[in-house]
Write a protein that holds these residues in place. Structure first.
Motif, PDB file in Angstrom:
ATOM      1  N   TYR A   1      19.910  64.758  21.022  1.00 20.46           N
ATOM      2  CA  TYR A   1      20.597  64.981  22.298  1.00 20.46           C
ATOM      3  C   TYR A   1      19.932  66.128  23.058  1.00 20.46           C
ATOM      4  O   TYR A   1      19.727  66.045  24.274  1.00 20.46           O
ATOM      5  CB  TYR A   1      22.073  65.297  22.049  1.00 20.46           C
ATOM      6  CG  TYR A   1      22.860  65.623  23.293  1.00 20.46           C
ATOM      7  CD1 TYR A   1      23.197  64.637  24.214  1.00 20.46           C
ATOM      8  CD2 TYR A   1      23.278  66.931  23.552  1.00 20.46           C
ATOM      9  CE1 TYR A   1      23.920  64.946  25.359  1.00 20.46           C
ATOM     10  CE2 TYR A   1      23.999  67.242  24.688  1.00 20.46           C
ATOM     11  CZ  TYR A   1      24.321  66.248  25.586  1.00 20.46           C
ATOM     12  OH  TYR A   1      25.038  66.551  26.727  1.00 20.46           O
TER      13      TYR A   1
ATOM     14  N   HIS B   1      25.065  56.591  21.522  1.00 21.21           N
ATOM     15  CA  HIS B   1      25.995  57.623  21.997  1.00 21.21           C
ATOM     16  C   HIS B   1      25.233  58.781  22.636  1.00 21.21           C
ATOM     17  O   HIS B   1      25.579  59.258  23.728  1.00 21.21           O
ATOM     18  CB  HIS B   1      26.849  58.126  20.830  1.00 21.21           C
ATOM     19  CG  HIS B   1      27.742  59.276  21.195  1.00 21.21           C
ATOM     20  ND1 HIS B   1      28.676  59.211  22.203  1.00 21.21           N
ATOM     21  CD2 HIS B   1      27.819  60.543  20.683  1.00 21.21           C
ATOM     22  CE1 HIS B   1      29.308  60.371  22.307  1.00 21.21           C
ATOM     23  NE2 HIS B   1      28.797  61.191  21.403  1.00 21.21           N
TER      24      HIS B   1
ATOM     25  N   ASN C   1      23.566  57.687  26.012  1.00 21.43           N
ATOM     26  CA  ASN C   1      24.541  57.476  27.074  1.00 21.43           C
ATOM     27  C   ASN C   1      25.061  58.802  27.615  1.00 21.43           C
ATOM     28  O   ASN C   1      25.126  58.999  28.836  1.00 21.43           O
ATOM     29  CB  ASN C   1      25.701  56.629  26.555  1.00 21.43           C
ATOM     30  CG  ASN C   1      26.763  56.398  27.622  1.00 21.43           C
ATOM     31  OD1 ASN C   1      26.526  55.761  28.630  1.00 21.43           O
ATOM     32  ND2 ASN C   1      27.949  56.934  27.379  1.00 21.43           N
ATOM     33  N   LEU C   2      25.399  59.711  26.717  1.00 20.19           N
ATOM     34  CA  LEU C   2      25.929  60.995  27.167  1.00 20.19           C
ATOM     35  C   LEU C   2      24.859  61.806  27.893  1.00 20.19           C
ATOM     36  O   LEU C   2      25.126  62.420  28.933  1.00 20.19           O
ATOM     37  CB  LEU C   2      26.471  61.782  25.976  1.00 20.19           C
ATOM     38  CG  LEU C   2      27.163  63.099  26.326  1.00 20.19           C
ATOM     39  CD1 LEU C   2      28.325  62.859  27.279  1.00 20.19           C
ATOM     40  CD2 LEU C   2      27.643  63.812  25.066  1.00 20.19           C
TER      41      LEU C   2
ATOM     42  N   ALA D   1      32.762  65.516  24.604  1.00 18.63           N
ATOM     43  CA  ALA D   1      32.234  64.161  24.543  1.00 18.63           C
ATOM     44  C   ALA D   1      31.257  63.974  23.396  1.00 18.63           C
ATOM     45  O   ALA D   1      31.335  62.993  22.653  1.00 18.63           O
ATOM     46  CB  ALA D   1      31.571  63.795  25.871  1.00 18.63           C
ATOM     47  N   LEU D   2      30.316  64.890  23.212  1.00 16.35           N
ATOM     48  CA  LEU D   2      29.340  64.756  22.139  1.00 16.35           C
ATOM     49  C   LEU D   2      30.019  64.867  20.786  1.00 16.35           C
ATOM     50  O   LEU D   2      29.813  64.023  19.903  1.00 16.35           O
ATOM     51  CB  LEU D   2      28.258  65.822  22.273  1.00 16.35           C
ATOM     52  CG  LEU D   2      27.165  65.779  21.197  1.00 16.35           C
ATOM     53  CD1 LEU D   2      26.375  64.470  21.271  1.00 16.35           C
ATOM     54  CD2 LEU D   2      26.223  66.976  21.349  1.00 16.35           C
TER      55      LEU D   2
ATOM     56  N   PHE E   1      33.216  64.503  19.979  1.00 18.65           N
ATOM     57  CA  PHE E   1      34.183  63.427  19.743  1.00 18.65           C
ATOM     58  C   PHE E   1      33.474  62.145  19.331  1.00 18.65           C
ATOM     59  O   PHE E   1      33.847  61.492  18.351  1.00 18.65           O
ATOM     60  CB  PHE E   1      35.002  63.190  21.013  1.00 18.65           C
ATOM     61  CG  PHE E   1      36.073  62.149  20.847  1.00 18.65           C
ATOM     62  CD1 PHE E   1      37.315  62.479  20.336  1.00 18.65           C
ATOM     63  CD2 PHE E   1      35.839  60.826  21.211  1.00 18.65           C
ATOM     64  CE1 PHE E   1      38.308  61.525  20.186  1.00 18.65           C
ATOM     65  CE2 PHE E   1      36.821  59.856  21.059  1.00 18.65           C
ATOM     66  CZ  PHE E   1      38.059  60.206  20.539  1.00 18.65           C
ATOM     67  N   GLY E   2      32.443  61.772  20.069  1.00 19.47           N
ATOM     68  CA  GLY E   2      31.737  60.535  19.764  1.00 19.47           C
ATOM     69  C   GLY E   2      31.064  60.565  18.411  1.00 19.47           C
ATOM     70  O   GLY E   2      31.151  59.603  17.638  1.00 19.47           O
ATOM     71  N   LEU E   3      30.379  61.672  18.096  1.00 18.33           N
ATOM     72  CA  LEU E   3      29.721  61.766  16.793  1.00 18.33           C
ATOM     73  C   LEU E   3      30.730  61.707  15.659  1.00 18.33           C
ATOM     74  O   LEU E   3      30.512  61.036  14.644  1.00 18.33           O
ATOM     75  CB  LEU E   3      28.908  63.064  16.703  1.00 18.33           C
ATOM     76  CG  LEU E   3      27.653  63.154  17.569  1.00 18.33           C
ATOM     77  CD1 LEU E   3      26.980  64.507  17.390  1.00 18.33           C
ATOM     78  CD2 LEU E   3      26.675  62.033  17.222  1.00 18.33           C
ATOM     79  N   SER E   4      31.851  62.401  15.826  1.00 10.87           N
ATOM     80  CA  SER E   4      32.872  62.402  14.770  1.00 10.87           C
ATOM     81  C   SER E   4      33.441  61.015  14.534  1.00 10.87           C
ATOM     82  O   SER E   4      33.618  60.594  13.393  1.00 10.87           O
ATOM     83  CB  SER E   4      34.000  63.378  15.121  1.00 10.87           C
ATOM     84  OG  SER E   4      33.531  64.708  15.135  1.00 10.87           O
ATOM     85  N   ARG E   5      33.710  60.285  15.608  1.00 12.75           N
ATOM     86  CA  ARG E   5      34.315  58.954  15.447  1.00 12.75           C
ATOM     87  C   ARG E   5      33.311  57.981  14.821  1.00 12.75           C
ATOM     88  O   ARG E   5      33.668  57.155  13.983  1.00 12.75           O
ATOM     89  CB  ARG E   5      34.790  58.429  16.806  1.00 12.75           C
ATOM     90  CG  ARG E   5      35.837  59.296  17.496  1.00 12.75           C
ATOM     91  CD  ARG E   5      37.168  59.392  16.743  1.00 12.75           C
ATOM     92  NE  ARG E   5      37.118  60.249  15.576  1.00 12.75           N
ATOM     93  CZ  ARG E   5      37.145  61.592  15.634  1.00 12.75           C
ATOM     94  NH1 ARG E   5      37.175  62.218  16.783  1.00 12.75           N
ATOM     95  NH2 ARG E   5      37.144  62.297  14.511  1.00 12.75           N
ATOM     96  N   ILE E   6      32.051  58.048  15.253  1.00 13.69           N
ATOM     97  CA  ILE E   6      31.037  57.168  14.664  1.00 13.69           C
ATOM     98  C   ILE E   6      30.876  57.467  13.178  1.00 13.69           C
ATOM     99  O   ILE E   6      30.890  56.561  12.336  1.00 13.69           O
ATOM    100  CB  ILE E   6      29.690  57.333  15.392  1.00 13.69           C
ATOM    101  CG1 ILE E   6      29.786  56.785  16.816  1.00 13.69           C
ATOM    102  CG2 ILE E   6      28.567  56.613  14.624  1.00 13.69           C
ATOM    103  CD1 ILE E   6      28.568  57.094  17.671  1.00 13.69           C
TER     104      ILE E   6
END
Length: 244
Positions: free
Chosen positions: A114, A168, A171-172, A222-223, A225-230
């Motif tokens: 990122y 992810h 996109n971010l 955003a970064l 949250f997305g990494l944690s969910r993936i």
């Protein structure tokens, strides 16, 4: 440029040779006055400032103090130039401590990717589609896949995990570059609030979410949250696979 004769390798092979040729490989002809690294960095400076569309062989040549025809001695065209820029801009993959759990290694890997995309937003658009990738770019994939060794995931699943993380991050990075801020939530909140004013009954859930985000100072999650969910989802798959 001179036409390619029948004995010359196809353009794809030219690109492979350019990206994968060992450094300092002797070349025929006059002694080179430029290096591929210097050429790539000149293109990167232009792309970072003005976008990928501003990168031309003419402009890169001028920045290096040579003619465009002289630049063609090193790089056949813009396609090859951009490929070199990607290799140099993304750089070598990070060294991930082998004593860390796979999840921590992938989290660190994604954050560093990122960071590279944030430094060079043009690389997001430049790294799509079927194309020839260089050793640095493939090295990043190697690090991520290697982090999943011992998880009992099969090869296709490991590659899919990498695709999810890259998607992810890309996109971010693209969204953040478009609004020119590190906090996309904070940037979106004023515009959304203005649009929703007078339409509260039609968009009650969205209005409540925007108000809640504003109350939390529009914290950029955003970064994270997305990494944690993936990685939560991958963790469930890894745990199920280990128990089976």
């Amino acid at each position: 440029m001179e036409p390619v004769d029948a004995a010359s390798p196809p353009p794809r092979q030219h690109l492979v040779d350019l990206l994968w040729r060992p450094p300092n490989t002797p070349r025929r002809g006059p002694r080179p006055t430029l290096t591929l690294d210097a050429i790539a960095r000149a293109g990167i400076v232009i792309a970072d400032a003005d976008g990928l569309g501003a990168v031309t062989m003419q402009r890169v040549a001028e920045s290096l103090g040579v003619t465009k025809m002289a630049l063609y001695r090193y790089v056949p065209g813009k396609t090859e130039l951009v490929a070199l820029m990607i290799e140099t801009g993304i750089g070598e993959p990070p060294a991930l401590p082998t004593d860390l759990p796979w999840r921590d290694r992938l989290d660190a890997w994604a954050r560093q990717m990122y960071d590279r995309f944030r430094r060079h937003p043009w690389a997001v658009a430049a790294t799509v589609g079927v194309r020839v990738m260089g050793p640095n770019e493939l090295g990043w994939m190697e690090r991520a896949v290697a982090a999943l060794e011992g998880t009992r995931l099969h090869g296709g699943e490991k590659l899919d995990v990498v695709v999810l993380l890259v998607g992810h991050v890309r996109n971010l990075a693209q969204q953040v570059a478009a609004i020119d801020t590190d906090t996309p939530e904070r940037a979106m909140e004023p515009g959304l609030s203005a649009l929703l004013r007078g339409h509260e009954r039609r968009f009650p859930a969205l209005l409540a979410a925007v108000a809640s985000s504003a109350a939390q100072d529009g914290q950029d999650q955003a970064l994270d949250f997305g990494l944690s969910r993936i990685l939560d989802g991958v963790q469930m798959l890894v745990t199920d696979r280990a128990a089976s």
